[in-house]
Design an enzyme around this catalytic site. Structure first.
Site, mmCIF file in Angstrom:
data_model
loop_
_atom_site.group_PDB
_atom_site.id
_atom_site.type_symbol
_atom_site.label_atom_id
_atom_site.label_comp_id
_atom_site.label_asym_id
_atom_site.label_seq_id
_atom_site.Cartn_x
_atom_site.Cartn_y
_atom_site.Cartn_z
ATOM 1 C CE LYS A 1 -3.155 1.044 3.475
ATOM 2 N NZ LYS A 1 -4.478 1.059 4.109
HETATM 3 O O1 G3P Z 1 -9.017 2.416 5.515
HETATM 4 C C1 G3P Z 1 -8.651 3.678 5.952
HETATM 5 C C2 G3P Z 1 -9.035 3.867 7.355
HETATM 6 O O2 G3P Z 1 -8.273 3.084 8.217
HETATM 7 C C3 G3P Z 1 -9.154 5.288 7.798
HETATM 8 O O3 G3P Z 1 -10.398 5.317 8.346
HETATM 9 O O4 G3P Z 1 -12.255 6.205 9.641
HETATM 10 O O5 G3P Z 1 -9.901 6.907 10.181
HETATM 11 O O6 G3P Z 1 -11.022 7.713 8.112
HETATM 12 P P1 G3P Z 1 -10.921 6.620 9.123
#
Ligand code: G3P
Length: 189
Positions: free
Chosen positions: A83
């Site tokens: 990634k």
């Molecule tokens: O997959 C990306 C994720 O881990 C980020 O999620 O909810 O922190 O924006 P969030």
């Protein structure tokens, strides 16, 4: 229509993997840090559980990302998806890794333009951040739809849309409806 888990918690993953509904997993440096464990130890445990598609995020400049991506890919084999962020360095790393037959997930996608560049750089997956786009008062799910439309109009089939930053169950169904191929979901969702 694949479901990935977005976590570094191995115990929870073991439980959900038993359902037979989990197709892969994504991690990131914050999730690994939260687990309090070494990243490679976590990846190995996921591989031992039986996951065959694990996104392992690399950081640094292009050279750092390429060398670490190649090393992880050699160590973990076909289960490793490398990634990289959608930055100039990340896209250059993506191109080189993809040319070496390494599966790359380009993350931090906030626009169709970024998704086009990532596709051209050989990304196997692009990860639009649904929740974070919503946080900024744009439509996260519209972003999925826009990217899916561009890829469909251009007959582009070599890059899959992996909806990330999913915050609720409704977004999962909608993301698939709008053209996501994969949703990566935090275990609490
Ligand atoms: O997959 C990306 C994720 O881990 C980020 O999620 O909810 O922190 O924006 P969030």
């Amino acid at each position: 229509m694949k479901i990935f888990l977005d976590t570094a918690e191995t115990d929870v993953v073991r439980k959900h993997f038993k359902t037979g509904l989990i197709d892969g997993l994504t991690t990131n440096p914050s999730l690994i840090r939260k687990s309090g464990r070494k990243h490679e130890e976590v990846y190995q445990e996921f591989k031992d559980i039986g996951l065959n598609d694990i996104s392992m995020e690399v950081i640094g400049n292009t050279e750092n990302m390429i060398s670490e991506g190649k090393r992880l890919s050699k160590k973990f084999g076909k289960v490793a998806t490398i990634k990289v962020p959608c930055t100039v360095d990340g896209l250059l790393a993506c191109k080189e890794l993809a040319e070496n037959n390494i599966r790359v997930n380009v993350t931090l996608i906030f626009s169709p333009d970024q998704a086009i560049l990532a596709a051209k750089a050989g990304a196997a997956y692009v990860s639009p951040f649904v929740g974070r786009v919503d946080d900024n008062s744009f439509g996260g799910l519209c972003l999925i739809k826009d990217i899916a439309n561009v890829y469909a109009k251009q007959n582009w089939t070599s890059t899959e849309i992996l909806a990330a930053s999913i915050r609720n169950v409704r977004d999962v169904g909608r993301a698939f409806e709008y053209g996501a191929n994969i949703c990566t979901i935090p275990t609490k969702v």
